[in-house]
Design an enzyme around this catalytic site. Sequence first.
Site, PDB file in Angstrom:
ATOM      1  N   PRO A  10       0.787  -1.231   0.000  1.00 18.66           N
ATOM      2  CA  PRO A  10       0.000   0.000   0.000  1.00 18.66           C
ATOM      3  C   PRO A  10       0.820   1.282   0.000  1.00 18.66           C
ATOM      4  CG  PRO A  10      -0.156  -1.126   2.122  1.00 18.66           C
ATOM      5  CD  PRO A  10       0.487  -2.085   1.161  1.00 18.66           C
ATOM      6  N   ASN A  11       0.340   2.223  -0.782  1.00 20.14           N
ATOM      7  CA  ASN A  11       0.872   3.590  -0.901  1.00 20.14           C
ATOM      8  C   ASN A  11       2.181   3.671  -1.674  1.00 20.14           C
ATOM      9  OD1 ASN A  11      -1.249   4.864   0.673  1.00 20.14           O
ATOM     10  ND2 ASN A  11      -0.357   3.769   2.416  1.00 20.14           N
ATOM     11  N   ARG A  18       4.775  10.904  -2.842  1.00 21.17           N
ATOM     12  CA  ARG A  18       4.482  10.764  -1.418  1.00 21.17           C
ATOM     13  C   ARG A  18       5.700  11.109  -0.549  1.00 21.17           C
ATOM     14  NH1 ARG A  18       4.759   4.720   1.216  1.00 21.17           N
ATOM     15  NH2 ARG A  18       3.779   5.297   3.175  1.00 21.17           N
ATOM     16  N   TYR A  23      10.889   9.143   1.180  1.00 20.02           N
ATOM     17  CA  TYR A  23      10.901   8.089   0.157  1.00 20.02           C
ATOM     18  C   TYR A  23      11.544   8.495  -1.175  1.00 20.02           C
ATOM     19  CZ  TYR A  23       7.649   5.927   3.453  1.00 20.02           C
ATOM     20  OH  TYR A  23       7.072   5.400   4.582  1.00 20.02           O
ATOM     21  N   ASN A  72       8.072  -5.383  -0.364  1.00 18.23           N
ATOM     22  CA  ASN A  72       7.897  -4.237   0.526  1.00 18.23           C
ATOM     23  C   ASN A  72       6.397  -4.154   0.780  1.00 18.23           C
ATOM     24  OD1 ASN A  72       7.675  -1.851   1.891  1.00 18.23           O
ATOM     25  ND2 ASN A  72       8.963  -0.659   0.500  1.00 18.23           N
ATOM     26  N   ALA A  75       2.842  -0.563   5.145  1.00 15.98           N
ATOM     27  CA  ALA A  75       2.335  -0.592   6.515  1.00 15.98           C
ATOM     28  C   ALA A  75       1.811  -1.967   6.934  1.00 15.98           C
ATOM     29  CB  ALA A  75       1.245   0.463   6.683  1.00 15.98           C
ATOM     30  N   HIS A  78       3.667  -4.142   9.511  1.00 20.13           N
ATOM     31  CA  HIS A  78       3.524  -3.957  10.957  1.00 20.13           C
ATOM     32  C   HIS A  78       2.183  -4.459  11.502  1.00 20.13           C
ATOM     33  CE1 HIS A  78       6.812  -1.421   9.804  1.00 20.13           C
ATOM     34  NE2 HIS A  78       6.020  -0.573   9.185  1.00 20.13           N
ATOM     35  N   ASP A  85       1.717 -15.374   7.248  1.00 18.63           N
ATOM     36  CA  ASP A  85       1.324 -16.772   7.022  1.00 18.63           C
ATOM     37  C   ASP A  85       1.494 -17.164   5.554  1.00 18.63           C
ATOM     38  OD1 ASP A  85       0.713 -17.126   9.666  1.00 18.63           O
ATOM     39  OD2 ASP A  85      -1.461 -17.125   9.418  1.00 18.63           O
ATOM     40  N   GLU A  96      12.605  -9.175   2.491  1.00 20.36           N
ATOM     41  CA  GLU A  96      11.807  -8.018   2.920  1.00 20.36           C
ATOM     42  C   GLU A  96      12.642  -6.747   2.726  1.00 20.36           C
ATOM     43  OE1 GLU A  96      10.496  -8.429   7.001  1.00 20.36           O
ATOM     44  OE2 GLU A  96       9.989  -6.299   7.155  1.00 20.36           O
ATOM     45  N   HIS A  98      12.624  -2.380   3.005  1.00 23.46           N
ATOM     46  CA  HIS A  98      12.011  -1.088   3.352  1.00 23.46           C
ATOM     47  C   HIS A  98      12.911   0.025   2.862  1.00 23.46           C
ATOM     48  CE1 HIS A  98       8.910  -3.043   5.579  1.00 23.46           C
ATOM     49  NE2 HIS A  98       9.836  -3.806   6.122  1.00 23.46           N
ATOM     50  N   ILE A  99      12.308   0.980   2.211  1.00 24.96           N
ATOM     51  CA  ILE A  99      13.054   2.103   1.638  1.00 24.96           C
ATOM     52  C   ILE A  99      13.670   2.944   2.756  1.00 24.96           C
ATOM     53  CG2 ILE A  99      12.777   4.219   0.272  1.00 24.96           C
ATOM     54  CD1 ILE A  99      10.362   2.691  -1.101  1.00 24.96           C
ATOM     55  N   SER A 100      12.850   3.258   3.730  1.00 26.66           N
ATOM     56  CA  SER A 100      13.326   4.070   4.859  1.00 26.66           C
ATOM     57  C   SER A 100      13.901   3.154   5.938  1.00 26.66           C
ATOM     58  CB  SER A 100      12.159   4.880   5.439  1.00 26.66           C
ATOM     59  OG  SER A 100      11.168   4.016   5.969  1.00 26.66           O
ATOM     60  N   ARG A 105      12.356   5.487  12.904  1.00 27.05           N
ATOM     61  CA  ARG A 105      11.047   6.136  12.821  1.00 27.05           C
ATOM     62  C   ARG A 105      10.173   5.752  14.021  1.00 27.05           C
ATOM     63  NH1 ARG A 105       8.827   5.391   6.929  1.00 27.05           N
ATOM     64  NH2 ARG A 105       7.460   7.066   7.663  1.00 27.05           N
ATOM     65  N   ARG A 109       6.698   1.178  13.788  1.00 26.75           N
ATOM     66  CA  ARG A 109       7.347   0.663  12.568  1.00 26.75           C
ATOM     67  C   ARG A 109       8.533  -0.251  12.886  1.00 26.75           C
ATOM     68  NH1 ARG A 109       5.017   3.922   8.482  1.00 26.75           N
ATOM     69  NH2 ARG A 109       4.495   5.985   9.284  1.00 26.75           N
TER      70      ARG A 109
HETATM   71  C1  DQA Z   1       7.978   1.333   4.230  1.00 23.44           C
HETATM   72  C2  DQA Z   1       7.973   1.587   5.754  1.00 23.44           C
HETATM   73  C3  DQA Z   1       6.575   1.383   6.329  1.00 23.44           C
HETATM   74  O1  DQA Z   1       6.585   1.631   7.733  1.00 23.44           O
HETATM   75  C4  DQA Z   1       5.600   2.328   5.669  1.00 23.44           C
HETATM   76  O2  DQA Z   1       4.290   2.086   6.169  1.00 23.44           O
HETATM   77  C5  DQA Z   1       5.632   2.272   4.196  1.00 23.44           C
HETATM   78  C6  DQA Z   1       6.930   2.172   3.521  1.00 23.44           C
HETATM   79  C7  DQA Z   1       9.346   1.654   3.611  1.00 23.44           C
HETATM   80  O3  DQA Z   1       9.576   1.207   2.486  1.00 23.44           O
HETATM   81  O4  DQA Z   1      10.164   2.374   4.193  1.00 23.44           O
HETATM   82  O5  DQA Z   1       4.614   2.392   3.524  1.00 23.44           O
HETATM   83  O6  DQA Z   1       7.716  -0.047   4.023  1.00 23.44           O
END
Ligand code: DQA
Length: 140
Positions: A10-11, A18, A23, A72, A75, A78, A85, A96, A98-100, A105, A109
């Site tokens: 998502p997002n 964004r 990001y 990735n 959210a 978390h 599963d 896995e 994560h960009i950030s 943070r 997270r």
């Molecule tokens: C994220 C970190 C998550 O906490 C956040 O909800 C995202 C992006 C990252 O790539 O840093 O949507 O997965």
Amino acid sequence: MKKILILNGPNLNLLGVREKSIYGDQSFENYFQNLKSKYDVLELHYFQSNSEGAIIDKLHEIGFSFDGIILNAGAYTHTSVAIADAIAAINTPVVEVHISNVHQREEFRHHSYLSKNCKGIIVGFGLDGYRLALESFLSN
Ligand code: DQA
């Protein structure tokens, strides 16, 4: 040729638009095209969805035939026992990403439901994290 899927949750369709200070300002489509041309030794696929069920369906669909998945889950990382599963249920190894740096943070997270079921985790290297994850599949 190894088959690898990059799966964004998502997002992440709004990358480049964004929260740019977190990001960056590049769209994922743009980044993915560069990655594809650089890694033409791999069969690279990309899927993004804002919906938990669609992410799970995609894991089931390709998780017995592909060589690797770079996930990735945004959210859902978390919150989602269901995605955790699904990762446990499939054969294809998942990295896995994560960009950030989620550990710099908010507290919520810091915990991932997914990490336990993943082959490895790459956090905090910006979009380059996806390339680092790809490298891990090249050398294994
Ligand atoms: C994220 C970190 C998550 O906490 C956040 O909800 C995202 C992006 C990252 O790539 O840093 O949507 O997965």
